[in-house]
Scaffold this motif. Structure first.
Motif, mmCIF file in Angstrom:
data_model
loop_
_atom_site.group_PDB
_atom_site.id
_atom_site.type_symbol
_atom_site.label_atom_id
_atom_site.label_comp_id
_atom_site.label_asym_id
_atom_site.label_seq_id
_atom_site.Cartn_x
_atom_site.Cartn_y
_atom_site.Cartn_z
ATOM 1 N N TYR A 335 0.865 -1.180 0.000
ATOM 2 C CA TYR A 335 0.000 0.000 0.000
ATOM 3 C C TYR A 335 0.902 1.231 0.000
ATOM 4 O O TYR A 335 1.894 1.281 0.743
ATOM 5 C CB TYR A 335 -0.879 0.026 1.256
ATOM 6 C CG TYR A 335 -2.067 -0.904 1.172
ATOM 7 C CD1 TYR A 335 -3.279 -0.453 0.659
ATOM 8 C CD2 TYR A 335 -1.975 -2.229 1.599
ATOM 9 C CE1 TYR A 335 -4.376 -1.303 0.584
ATOM 10 C CE2 TYR A 335 -3.065 -3.079 1.522
ATOM 11 C CZ TYR A 335 -4.264 -2.610 1.014
ATOM 12 O OH TYR A 335 -5.343 -3.443 0.938
ATOM 13 N N HIS A 336 0.537 2.205 -0.814
ATOM 14 C CA HIS A 336 1.295 3.464 -0.855
ATOM 15 C C HIS A 336 0.702 4.390 0.192
ATOM 16 O O HIS A 336 -0.450 4.821 0.063
ATOM 17 C CB HIS A 336 1.178 4.075 -2.259
ATOM 18 C CG HIS A 336 1.965 5.323 -2.406
ATOM 19 N ND1 HIS A 336 1.403 6.518 -2.779
ATOM 20 C CD2 HIS A 336 3.280 5.558 -2.215
ATOM 21 C CE1 HIS A 336 2.344 7.437 -2.817
ATOM 22 N NE2 HIS A 336 3.495 6.886 -2.481
ATOM 23 N N MET A 337 1.468 4.666 1.249
ATOM 24 C CA MET A 337 0.917 5.317 2.429
ATOM 25 C C MET A 337 1.113 6.829 2.480
ATOM 26 O O MET A 337 1.084 7.443 3.546
ATOM 27 C CB MET A 337 1.465 4.663 3.699
ATOM 28 C CG MET A 337 1.165 3.163 3.786
ATOM 29 S SD MET A 337 -0.578 2.762 3.464
ATOM 30 C CE MET A 337 -1.284 3.201 5.039
ATOM 31 N N LEU A 339 1.103 10.723 -0.251
ATOM 32 C CA LEU A 339 0.718 11.359 -1.502
ATOM 33 C C LEU A 339 2.006 11.818 -2.171
ATOM 34 O O LEU A 339 2.830 12.478 -1.537
ATOM 35 C CB LEU A 339 -0.166 12.568 -1.161
ATOM 36 C CG LEU A 339 -0.729 13.392 -2.310
ATOM 37 C CD1 LEU A 339 -1.779 12.602 -3.068
ATOM 38 C CD2 LEU A 339 -1.332 14.682 -1.754
ATOM 39 N N ASP A 340 2.214 11.410 -3.427
ATOM 40 C CA ASP A 340 3.427 11.832 -4.124
ATOM 41 C C ASP A 340 3.153 13.117 -4.895
ATOM 42 O O ASP A 340 2.191 13.199 -5.659
ATOM 43 C CB ASP A 340 3.895 10.738 -5.093
ATOM 44 C CG ASP A 340 4.530 9.555 -4.372
ATOM 45 O OD1 ASP A 340 4.713 9.648 -3.133
ATOM 46 O OD2 ASP A 340 4.839 8.550 -5.040
ATOM 47 N N LEU A 341 4.028 14.100 -4.682
ATOM 48 C CA LEU A 341 3.904 15.403 -5.337
ATOM 49 C C LEU A 341 5.223 15.714 -6.033
ATOM 50 O O LEU A 341 6.296 15.443 -5.487
ATOM 51 C CB LEU A 341 3.623 16.500 -4.299
ATOM 52 C CG LEU A 341 2.338 16.365 -3.486
ATOM 53 C CD1 LEU A 341 2.360 17.313 -2.291
ATOM 54 C CD2 LEU A 341 1.121 16.647 -4.367
ATOM 55 N N GLY A 383 9.328 12.230 2.422
ATOM 56 C CA GLY A 383 10.258 11.208 1.949
ATOM 57 C C GLY A 383 10.986 11.575 0.672
ATOM 58 O O GLY A 383 10.557 12.456 -0.074
ATOM 59 N N HIS A 384 12.100 10.874 0.435
ATOM 60 C CA HIS A 384 12.952 10.963 -0.771
ATOM 61 C C HIS A 384 13.703 12.280 -0.915
ATOM 62 O O HIS A 384 14.119 12.647 -2.024
ATOM 63 C CB HIS A 384 12.141 10.718 -2.054
ATOM 64 C CG HIS A 384 11.269 9.502 -2.020
ATOM 65 N ND1 HIS A 384 11.740 8.262 -1.663
ATOM 66 C CD2 HIS A 384 9.932 9.338 -2.282
ATOM 67 C CE1 HIS A 384 10.743 7.392 -1.721
ATOM 68 N NE2 HIS A 384 9.637 8.009 -2.073
ATOM 69 N N CYS A 385 13.886 13.027 0.186
ATOM 70 C CA CYS A 385 14.530 14.353 0.090
ATOM 71 C C CYS A 385 15.968 14.232 -0.399
ATOM 72 O O CYS A 385 16.638 13.212 -0.202
ATOM 73 C CB CYS A 385 14.523 15.037 1.448
ATOM 74 S SG CYS A 385 12.859 15.421 2.006
ATOM 75 N N ASP A 414 12.501 12.661 -9.256
ATOM 76 C CA ASP A 414 12.491 13.633 -8.158
ATOM 77 C C ASP A 414 11.047 13.933 -7.760
ATOM 78 O O ASP A 414 10.249 14.395 -8.587
ATOM 79 C CB ASP A 414 13.207 14.914 -8.632
ATOM 80 C CG ASP A 414 13.368 15.926 -7.509
ATOM 81 O OD1 ASP A 414 12.351 16.282 -6.879
ATOM 82 O OD2 ASP A 414 14.504 16.363 -7.255
ATOM 83 N N HIS A 415 10.687 13.608 -6.522
ATOM 84 C CA HIS A 415 9.355 13.957 -6.013
ATOM 85 C C HIS A 415 9.358 13.946 -4.488
ATOM 86 O O HIS A 415 10.327 13.516 -3.866
ATOM 87 C CB HIS A 415 8.284 12.999 -6.562
ATOM 88 C CG HIS A 415 8.278 11.627 -5.943
ATOM 89 N ND1 HIS A 415 9.108 10.614 -6.354
ATOM 90 C CD2 HIS A 415 7.524 11.099 -4.939
ATOM 91 C CE1 HIS A 415 8.874 9.529 -5.636
ATOM 92 N NE2 HIS A 415 7.917 9.795 -4.766
ATOM 93 N N LEU A 416 8.273 14.452 -3.938
ATOM 94 C CA LEU A 416 8.086 14.427 -2.487
ATOM 95 C C LEU A 416 7.038 13.362 -2.161
ATOM 96 O O LEU A 416 5.940 13.377 -2.726
ATOM 97 C CB LEU A 416 7.598 15.793 -1.988
ATOM 98 C CG LEU A 416 6.997 15.821 -0.569
ATOM 99 C CD1 LEU A 416 8.058 15.493 0.485
ATOM 100 C CD2 LEU A 416 6.353 17.170 -0.272
ATOM 101 N N HIS A 417 7.394 12.451 -1.244
ATOM 102 C CA HIS A 417 6.387 11.536 -0.696
ATOM 103 C C HIS A 417 5.920 12.189 0.601
ATOM 104 O O HIS A 417 6.661 12.269 1.575
ATOM 105 C CB HIS A 417 6.996 10.159 -0.432
ATOM 106 C CG HIS A 417 6.071 9.217 0.294
ATOM 107 N ND1 HIS A 417 5.331 8.258 -0.340
ATOM 108 C CD2 HIS A 417 5.767 9.111 1.613
ATOM 109 C CE1 HIS A 417 4.607 7.591 0.548
ATOM 110 N NE2 HIS A 417 4.851 8.104 1.750
ATOM 111 N N PHE A 418 4.682 12.710 0.578
ATOM 112 C CA PHE A 418 4.147 13.459 1.719
ATOM 113 C C PHE A 418 3.179 12.566 2.498
ATOM 114 O O PHE A 418 2.171 12.107 1.955
ATOM 115 C CB PHE A 418 3.423 14.711 1.205
ATOM 116 C CG PHE A 418 2.791 15.539 2.281
ATOM 117 C CD1 PHE A 418 3.537 16.000 3.359
ATOM 118 C CD2 PHE A 418 1.434 15.865 2.221
ATOM 119 C CE1 PHE A 418 2.951 16.770 4.354
ATOM 120 C CE2 PHE A 418 0.845 16.637 3.213
ATOM 121 C CZ PHE A 418 1.608 17.084 4.284
HETATM 122 ZN ZN LIG Z 1 5.330 7.924 -2.391
#
Ligand SMILES: [Zn+2]
Length: 456
Positions: A335-337, A339-341, A383-385, A414-418
């Motif tokens: 499950y993707h927990m 929101l990816d922006l 996440g992923h900073c 490159d994205h933010l996992h919020f």
């Molecule tokens: Zn994500």
């Protein structure tokens, strides 16, 4: 005479030896042990005069007799009497209120417990332990009433409950859910009032929450939170793994992680990263974000989160991802927990609402991961900073740039996992990014509750 003297000397010696031997035997034989029985009570201090008090008696030689008496200043009742010797080294007796006595007028009773073991010590009488306990009789259940709550909760989403609870001997207050999670309420506005955010996990098909107040005498009051349930259908994505992905990102991550050490098979590496590494990383996240302060909170008014200016959604919260590879179905799931922006590379990430930085480290597939505590059990993670500008122990100010977006961890671009968590449960970030949702479901409920509380 000589012989006689010699004889009596011999008899004396034998007699002395026998006495010494007997004393020695009595001193060291388990049959003559000198330890009193040990008592343990299931609860002390308070009694609701309803639930049994369990008295456990332990003794290495077993138990010869047991007696329990309950007394008020005016009356006395033998409630348990057991004179059947038993070799068992541990026995438990249940003490119930005397038959026919439903209430006692006295504020407290004295429980006297007498236990004798099977030891032959003390002229075969055994060792006796007699203990007296004073128990305050409390037959009143805690007073509990729900003051306000969100009208509804959405699957994967959040809600709030505010309630009043009081008891002179309160032991615990908690909010139990249908899925095993217990939420902890925080003292709210005035003494005797409490509030908590609630969360319906995306993986659970239904939701219920019950406030449970328990006092030290064992009296309990329950009140279920009347929330309307609103289903939400989350996406199920079937994802075909590519060789480029397995040879690229997965091979790279598999080199880094302990969990994949010695594993050469590419699909196995993927499965371990997607399941074991993910679970280990999320365990850390859940531990850190489960804490709630016990200090009185007088308000909670978060602004809608806007972590990445001009960020476009590239993946949904709650997305159920099922992976396949060249005709092999369902190799792994997750499950993707969050929101990816995504916006620009190394986009500026803001703490919309200030908070304490409770974590700022590399965390496996989440990459460089700052986590903020906004109080009242609400946490956000990023996440992923690439760069992170805050350290554990810092206080991030509202609007402060805390990090730059990137692709550290398990990220392809490159994205933010919020992510947003309520007491360790991931919730829909969209709700907390929406001013109208926050007002309708959280802050207006708080305003109403404060009006009620402050009028009292
Ligand atoms: Zn994500």
């Amino acid at each position: 005479m000589r012989r006689g003297r010699r004889g009596s000397g011999f008899i004396g010696w034998v007699a002395t030896a026998a006495v010494v031997g007997a004393i020695g035997f009595m001193a060291f034989s388990p049959m003559f042990e000198r330890e009193d029985p040990k008592l343990t009570l299931s609860h002390e201090g308070y009694w609701n005069f309803k639930e049994p008090i369990r008295v456990s008696v332990e003794d290495s030689s077993g138990l010869k007799s047991f007696k329990a008496t309950i007394a008020t200043p005016h009356e006395s009742w033998d409630v348990v009497e057991d004179n059947t010797p038993s070799a068992e080294t541990k026995k438990t007796f249940e003490i119930l209120p005397p038959k026919g006595v439903r209430r006692v007028e006295a504020a407290s009773v004295t429980l006297t417990v007498e236990a004798t073991d099977r030891s032959l010590w003390g002229l075969f009488m055994g060792n006796t332990l007699k203990e007296e306990y004073t128990l305050v009789i409390d037959q009143r259940r805690p007073v509990l009433s729900i003051v306000a709550n969100s009208y509804k909760i959405q699957k994967g989403g959040s809600a709030i409950v505010i309630f009043k609870a009081s008891d002179p001997h309160m032991e615990s207050l908690k909010i139990q859910t249908n899925y095993g999670k217990t939420f902890i309420a925080q003292p709210f506005v005035k003494e005797g009032y409490y509030a908590s955010l609630l969360a319906w996990p995306v993986q659970e098909s239904t939701f219920s929450a019950t406030v449970v107040a328990r006092d030290r005498a064992g009296n309990e009051t329950k009140s279920s939170v009347p929330l309307r349930l609103k289903d939400h259908v989350y996406r199920v994505s079937n994802i075909e793994l590519s060789d480029a992905f397995l040879d690229g990102k997965i091979a790279e991550l598999a080199n880094e992680y302990e969990e994949t050490a010695g594993v050469d098979d590419r699909l196995q590496q993927f499965k371990i990263i997607n399941e074991t590494v993910r679970a280990n990383n999320e365990k850390i996240i859940h531990q850190i974000t489960s804490k709630v302060s016990n200090k009185l909170i007088s308000d909670f008014n978060p602004q809608p989160f806007y972590p990445l200016p001009n960020g476009q959604k590239v993946a949904d919260f709650g997305d159920h991802r099922i992976y396949s590879y060249k005709g092999q179905e369902n190799i792994s799931q997750a499950y993707h927990m969050g929101l990816d922006l995504a916006s620009v590379q190394m986009g500026s990430i803001n703490a919309t609402n200030g908070g304490n930085v409770v974590f700022s480290q590399m965390n496996g597939i989440y990459g460089n991961l700052p986590i903020l505590d906004h109080g009242f059990g609400l946490y956000t993670l990023y996440g992923h900073c690439s760069d992170v500008h805050v350290q554990e122990g810092d206080v991030a100010a509202a609007g402060q740039e805390i990090a730059k977006s990137g692709l550290s961890g398990y990220a392809m671009g490159d994205h933010l996992h919020f992510g947003i968590l309520v007491q360790g449960i991931e919730v829909r970030p969209e709700e907390w990014m929406d001013a109208k949702w926050i007002y309708d479901n959280i802050t207006s409920v708080i305003e109403n509750a404060k009006l009620i509380i402050n009028q009292r």
